[in-house]
Design a protein around this motif. Structure first.
Motif, PDB file in Angstrom:
ATOM      1  N   VAL A 182       0.700  -1.142  -0.144  1.00  0.00           N
ATOM      2  CA  VAL A 182      -0.091  -0.066  -0.095  1.00  0.00           C
ATOM      3  C   VAL A 182       0.823   1.183   0.038  1.00  0.00           C
ATOM      4  O   VAL A 182       1.418   1.394   0.789  1.00  0.00           O
ATOM      5  N   THR A 183       0.771   1.973  -1.056  1.00  0.00           N
ATOM      6  CA  THR A 183       1.646   3.362  -1.131  1.00  0.00           C
ATOM      7  C   THR A 183       1.040   4.007  -2.267  1.00  0.00           C
ATOM      8  O   THR A 183      -0.279   4.025  -2.405  1.00  0.00           O
ATOM      9  N   SER A 184       1.466   5.277  -2.487  1.00  0.00           N
ATOM     10  CA  SER A 184       0.915   6.287  -3.255  1.00  0.00           C
ATOM     11  C   SER A 184       0.866   5.817  -4.716  1.00  0.00           C
ATOM     12  O   SER A 184       1.396   5.046  -5.311  1.00  0.00           O
ATOM     13  N   ASP A 185      -0.158   6.349  -5.665  1.00  0.00           N
ATOM     14  CA  ASP A 185      -0.328   5.689  -6.812  1.00  0.00           C
ATOM     15  C   ASP A 185       0.937   6.079  -7.837  1.00  0.00           C
ATOM     16  O   ASP A 185       1.475   5.202  -8.579  1.00  0.00           O
ATOM     17  N   ASP A 186       2.062   7.134  -7.637  1.00  0.00           N
ATOM     18  CA  ASP A 186       3.034   7.446  -8.416  1.00  0.00           C
ATOM     19  C   ASP A 186       4.206   6.599  -7.737  1.00  0.00           C
ATOM     20  O   ASP A 186       5.415   6.931  -8.337  1.00  0.00           O
ATOM     21  N   HIS A 187       4.103   5.915  -7.006  1.00  0.00           N
ATOM     22  CA  HIS A 187       5.035   5.213  -6.329  1.00  0.00           C
ATOM     23  C   HIS A 187       5.013   3.677  -6.380  1.00  0.00           C
ATOM     24  O   HIS A 187       6.043   2.941  -6.255  1.00  0.00           O
ATOM     25  N   ILE A 188       3.783   3.224  -6.612  1.00  0.00           N
ATOM     26  CA  ILE A 188       3.561   1.905  -6.512  1.00  0.00           C
ATOM     27  C   ILE A 188       4.470   0.861  -7.560  1.00  0.00           C
ATOM     28  O   ILE A 188       4.900  -0.141  -7.045  1.00  0.00           O
ATOM     29  N   ASP A 189       4.569   1.357  -8.637  1.00  0.00           N
ATOM     30  CA  ASP A 189       5.215   0.687  -9.631  1.00  0.00           C
ATOM     31  C   ASP A 189       6.839   0.429  -9.303  1.00  0.00           C
ATOM     32  O   ASP A 189       7.264  -0.652  -9.203  1.00  0.00           O
ATOM     33  N   ARG A 190       7.360   1.433  -8.812  1.00  0.00           N
ATOM     34  CA  ARG A 190       8.692   1.380  -8.094  1.00  0.00           C
ATOM     35  C   ARG A 190       8.687   0.470  -6.936  1.00  0.00           C
ATOM     36  O   ARG A 190       9.756  -0.042  -6.576  1.00  0.00           O
ATOM     37  N   ALA A 191       7.881   0.604  -5.913  1.00  0.00           N
ATOM     38  CA  ALA A 191       7.866  -0.210  -5.055  1.00  0.00           C
ATOM     39  C   ALA A 191       7.839  -1.462  -5.083  1.00  0.00           C
ATOM     40  O   ALA A 191       8.381  -2.417  -4.561  1.00  0.00           O
ATOM     41  N   ARG A 192       6.764  -2.075  -6.031  1.00  0.00           N
ATOM     42  CA  ARG A 192       6.608  -3.249  -6.420  1.00  0.00           C
ATOM     43  C   ARG A 192       8.002  -3.909  -6.845  1.00  0.00           C
ATOM     44  O   ARG A 192       8.284  -4.913  -6.644  1.00  0.00           O
ATOM     45  N   SER A 193       8.657  -3.169  -7.916  1.00  0.00           N
ATOM     46  CA  SER A 193       9.889  -3.612  -8.561  1.00  0.00           C
ATOM     47  C   SER A 193      10.793  -3.844  -7.446  1.00  0.00           C
ATOM     48  O   SER A 193      11.858  -4.946  -7.293  1.00  0.00           O
ATOM     49  N   THR A 194      10.743  -2.815  -6.420  1.00  0.00           N
ATOM     50  CA  THR A 194      11.996  -2.831  -5.566  1.00  0.00           C
ATOM     51  C   THR A 194      11.690  -4.063  -4.465  1.00  0.00           C
ATOM     52  O   THR A 194      12.864  -4.633  -4.034  1.00  0.00           O
ATOM     53  N   PHE A 195      10.718  -4.392  -4.113  1.00  0.00           N
ATOM     54  CA  PHE A 195      10.283  -5.208  -3.132  1.00  0.00           C
ATOM     55  C   PHE A 195      10.486  -6.845  -3.942  1.00  0.00           C
ATOM     56  O   PHE A 195      11.135  -7.713  -3.192  1.00  0.00           O
ATOM     57  N   ALA A 196      10.319  -6.731  -5.078  1.00  0.00           N
ATOM     58  CA  ALA A 196      10.509  -8.140  -5.768  1.00  0.00           C
ATOM     59  C   ALA A 196      12.089  -8.385  -5.959  1.00  0.00           C
ATOM     60  O   ALA A 196      12.465  -9.515  -5.803  1.00  0.00           O
TER      61      ALA A 196
END
Length: 204
Positions: free
Chosen positions: A156-170
């Motif tokens: 759960v994060t901001s709309d403009d941050h979610i793609d970077r967060a997903r790739s970083t967590f992966a």
């Protein structure tokens, strides 16, 4: 072919109980999306929170506090979306991750306090108060998951941050099974209370 199972029933009943949408009959269910295709994310439309078990954590990423140690609107919006997800997955632990303390308070502590005020059981909340970046959010969360035998997360994060967060967590070796953002959680801006189930959102 249309498919209907108990998860669809629970979600529709919960949405109907909030007064935000009528509960459709099973015959009115939309067909399932092709595997791997998340049309809600592609089209930017509101998305249903997922229903997950105790092996999946809801992870809310922090956002910088003010110098006085209060939360900015962006972080409150993330928390409202996270609260929505937490209610739909009542067995999931909640990880709040973020350091960068201001006035002696970390982002994680501020988030945990907000969720507790919203009615979430404090024992369900896991605090990660050291991270100072998305990379550190992922690295420290991965360690917490390993320590507790958790297998996956919903971000759960901001709309403009979610793609970077997903790739970083992966990249940190974390299985991301879903995500929710303020812009896609249409009902996150209204009080959330489903009968005797789920907390009421605080006026913060």
């Amino acid at each position: 072919m249309l498919r209907w199972n108990w998860r669809n029933t629970v979600v529709c009943a919960a949405i109907a109980a909030t007064g935000l949408a009528p509960a459709p009959a099973p015959a009115a269910a939309q067909h399932l999306s092709p595997p791997g295709m998340d049309f809600a994310r592609v089209l930017g439309t509101p998305a249903l929170p997922g229903i997950y078990g105790p092996e999946t954590a809801v992870v809310v990423l922090g956002y910088g506090l003010t110098p006085e140690g209060t939360m900015r609107d962006e972080l409150v919006a993330r928390l409202r979306a996270g609260l929505t997800q937490a209610v739909f997955a009542p067995l999931s632990p909640i990880i709040v991750t973020g350091g960068n303390p201001q006035a002696g308070l970390s982002e994680a502590d501020a988030m945990a306090d907000w969720l507790t005020a919203a009615g979430i059981d404090p024992t369900r909340i896991l605090r990660e108060p050291e991270a100072d970046s998305t990379v550190a959010n992922a690295r420290n969360t991965a360690a917490m998951l390993s320590e507790r035998g958790l297998r996956s997360v919903v971000l759960v994060t901001s709309d403009d941050h979610i793609d970077r967060a997903r790739s970083t967590f992966a990249a940190a070796g974390i299985t991301v099974v879903g995500d929710l953002t303020p812009g896609r959680a249409l009902w996150s801006s209204v009080p959330l209370h489903i009968g005797g189930f789920g907390p009421a959102r605080p006026a913060l």
